[in-house]
Design an enzyme around this catalytic site. Structure first.
Site, PDB file in Angstrom:
ATOM      1  N   ASP A  67       0.834  -1.199   0.000  1.00  0.00           N
ATOM      2  CA  ASP A  67       0.000   0.000   0.000  1.00  0.00           C
ATOM      3  C   ASP A  67       0.870   1.250   0.000  1.00  0.00           C
ATOM      4  OD1 ASP A  67       0.903  -0.167   2.700  1.00  0.00           O
ATOM      5  OD2 ASP A  67      -0.943  -1.170   3.276  1.00  0.00           O
ATOM      6  N   ASP A 136      -8.732  -3.550  14.223  1.00  0.00           N
ATOM      7  CA  ASP A 136     -10.085  -3.720  13.695  1.00  0.00           C
ATOM      8  C   ASP A 136     -10.152  -4.807  12.634  1.00  0.00           C
ATOM      9  OD1 ASP A 136      -8.733  -2.490  11.654  1.00  0.00           O
ATOM     10  OD2 ASP A 136     -10.052  -0.749  11.511  1.00  0.00           O
ATOM     11  N   HIS A 138      -8.192  -5.014   9.863  1.00  0.00           N
ATOM     12  CA  HIS A 138      -7.840  -4.642   8.495  1.00  0.00           C
ATOM     13  C   HIS A 138      -6.494  -5.250   8.084  1.00  0.00           C
ATOM     14  CE1 HIS A 138      -5.610  -1.069  10.306  1.00  0.00           C
ATOM     15  NE2 HIS A 138      -4.722  -1.492   9.409  1.00  0.00           N
ATOM     16  N   GLU A 143     -10.050  -1.444   5.149  1.00  0.00           N
ATOM     17  CA  GLU A 143     -10.728  -1.219   6.421  1.00  0.00           C
ATOM     18  C   GLU A 143     -11.978  -2.099   6.511  1.00  0.00           C
ATOM     19  OE1 GLU A 143      -9.300   0.457   8.620  1.00  0.00           O
ATOM     20  OE2 GLU A 143      -8.351   2.284   7.864  1.00  0.00           O
TER      21      GLU A 143
END
Length: 261
Positions: A67, A136, A138, A143
């Site tokens: 990324d 979370d 991800h 996300e």
């Protein structure tokens, strides 16, 4: 999915570095997918030690980026291209000519995303993709509620992710970009081997949802359950919420030595 519980981050780094070394021995021009952040550093450090000891030859290895921030120039010290050059390529003796990554400064970001997916395909695909996981769930910057079939695309960071990453920008959240380019979950799943490393109790809930929960977009990492060769390496803290931890320990302890991860 194979789950390997290790004593600490250093042990996890050594285990994964050995798997990468074996891959390079079998395929000297392997394409390695790498991640940024603090979690994978023990892997890079252990692999660097092997290279410096002459146990691994990385002269033909290629590196693929997971990324990138949108809007940061490539030379910005906190662009992921710069971070990976410092933490991965230079220590391993790999030149930028062997680096594949999306153009986060492109005028047409959508076209840059499509171009990166095409570049990965032309390169023959990622042989081993190293992943971290967010609290979370991800992976990359996919996300919660990201499509499990998603391709490389632009994503808007959650406020919590920007707060978490502010430590890399002098603690100033205003400097953290709002958008990133990330390999999509569908793109990530095309790698031949996925290796997720998680350490610390703060990741325990996300690890449990990934490994033992349902496959659901609310926990993007749970998509690893769909992959034919996915390995999750966790320390005791990150494994603390796993119901089947004893079974995972048993299966790994009784695994044939030649099988690897």
């Amino acid at each position: 999915m194979e789950v390997v519980i290790v004593p600490d981050a250093a042990a996890g780094g050594e285990l994964i570095a050995e798997a990468i070394a074996q891959l390079i021995g079998q395929k000297p021009d392997a394409l390695l997918g790498v991640a940024t952040g603090s979690t994978p550093l023990p892997v890079y450090q252990a692999l660097t030690a092997k290279v410096r000891a002459g146990a691994v030859d990385t002269s033909r290895v290629r590196i693929a980026q997971l990324d990138e921030y949108v809007g940061l120039p490539a030379e910005h010290p906190e662009s992921y291209r710069s971070v990976l050059r410092r933490e991965v390529l230079e220590p391993l003796g790999i030149g930028m000519e062997a680096f594949l990554g999306p153009d986060g400064a492109a005028e047409d970001v959508r076209a840059a995303c499509q171009a990166y997916d095409a570049e990965l395909a032309r390169a023959g695909g990622v042989d081993l993709q190293l992943l971290g996981i967010g609290t979370d769930g991800h992976i990359g910057f996919n996300e919660p509620c990201s499509s499990l079939a998603s391709r490389t695309r632009i994503k808007t960071l959650t406020e919590q992710t920007r707060i978490d990453n502010a430590r890399f920008f002098d603690g100033d959240i205003a400097q953290v970009p709002h958008h990133v380019i990330t390999q999509g979950i569908g793109t990530i799943l095309e790698a031949r081997h996925l290796v997720l490393l998680a350490t610390g109790e703060g990741k325990a809930d996300a690890v449990a949802a990934t490994v033992e929960g349902p496959v659901a977009a609310v926990c993007p990492a749970s998509a690893l359950q769909l992959h034919p060769h996915a390995t999750v390496v966790v320390d005791e803290g990150a494994a603390s919420k796993l119901k089947f931890a004893d079974y995972f320990r048993y299966t790994f302890a009784n695994k044939p030595d030649w099988q690897g991860i």
